[in-house]
Design an enzyme around this catalytic site. Structure first.
Site, short mmCIF file in Angstrom:
data_model
loop_
_atom_site.label_atom_id
_atom_site.label_comp_id
_atom_site.label_asym_id
_atom_site.label_seq_id
_atom_site.Cartn_x
_atom_site.Cartn_y
_atom_site.Cartn_z
N GLY A 12 20.55 -30.20 -30.61
CA GLY A 12 19.42 -30.49 -31.48
C GLY A 12 18.33 -31.38 -30.98
CG ASN A 14 14.32 -27.77 -28.11
OD1 ASN A 14 13.27 -27.91 -27.60
ND2 ASN A 14 15.52 -27.36 -27.41
CB ILE A 89 21.76 -11.65 -32.80
CG1 ILE A 89 22.31 -12.18 -31.26
CG2 ILE A 89 20.64 -10.78 -32.73
CD1 ILE A 89 20.97 -12.56 -30.54
CG LEU A 90 17.98 -14.81 -36.77
CD1 LEU A 90 16.92 -15.57 -37.30
CD2 LEU A 90 19.13 -15.34 -37.72
CG ASN A 104 14.38 -18.09 -29.80
OD1 ASN A 104 15.18 -18.98 -30.01
ND2 ASN A 104 14.76 -17.14 -28.62
CG HIS A 106 15.14 -17.55 -23.58
ND1 HIS A 106 16.39 -17.43 -23.84
CD2 HIS A 106 14.85 -17.14 -22.08
CE1 HIS A 106 17.00 -16.88 -22.77
NE2 HIS A 106 16.26 -16.54 -21.71
#
Ligand code: GRF
Length: 202
Positions: A12, A14, A89-90, A104, A106
């Site tokens: 966490g 970010n 994955i949503l 998101n 990456h």
């Protein structure tokens, strides 16, 4: 004020950068919820320390139903969902209800070293193995694919011949902390429009 939810699976850091940028006044938004798909994610502790509402959704137990559980929690409550190191994955209705409202981060320069199975340290190992001279991070909108939605921001770092995957991960992570908050700021300022694959207004 933009209402956001932050979804995490791990440390966490970010999330912490977003919290710090709200406290410093750089971001004009409020974190309404932090959701983790792992019960021991340190991101949950970071949220609790700031009295942010937290939810744990066990990915092993929920499987593909995790998206509908997230929708139940967040529908009508937030303007933006921020995936900050979230590994599930949503899919499904959540992506329709929150179309162009999920972002998101990456840890590579998409379209390199991304897609199914490319997460965590593997991304940096592959970048080093390939011999790239630069890598970086990408903030993008989330669509039905994996790491395939329109790109909002990319930040670049050098890759040195002496780098280990861990060295590169740490260098990229510093840029992630800046990039994710910048993207949230652009969105909360209402600067961004999306035309096909292109994100304009940056
Ligand atoms: C980051 O590298 C992110 O890009 C990746 O997972 C890591 C999460 O870091 N998907 P943290 O949990 O924010 O510290």
């Amino acid at each position: 004020m933009l209402k956001i939810a932050v979804l995490v699976s791990g440390s966490g850091s970010n999330l912490q950068a977003i919290i710090d940028n709200i406290e410093s006044g750089y971001l004009n938004c409020s974190i309404e919820a932090v959701i983790s798909d792992k019960k021991d994610a340190y991101g949950i502790d970071r949220a609790k320390a700031k009295d942010i509402k937290t939810y744990i959704l066990d990915r092993k137990q929920l499987g593909i139903n995790i998206s509908s559980e997230i929708l139940k929690i967040l529908d009508g409550k937030v303007d933006l969902i921020v995936l900050a190191g979230f590994l599930s994955i949503l899919q499904g209705e959540l992506l329709h209800v929150f179309k162009n409202k999920i972002i998101n981060i990456h840890p590579a320069l998409i379209p390199c070293f991304c897609g199914g199975g490319m997460y965590g340290m593997k991304v940096h190992e592959k970048a080093i193995e390939y011999g790239v001279k630069v890598s970086g991070c990408t903030v993008h909108f989330v669509d039905e694919g994996t790491d395939s939605g329109p790109i909002i921001i990319q930040k670049v770092v050098d890759v040195y011949s002496t780098d280990t995957a861990k060295d590169l991960q740490l260098r990229v992570l510093k840029q992630e902390h800046k990039a994710l908050s910048e993207a949230i700021k652009y969105i909360s300022d209402g600067r961004i429009t999306i035309k096909g694959r292109k994100v304009l207004g940056i």
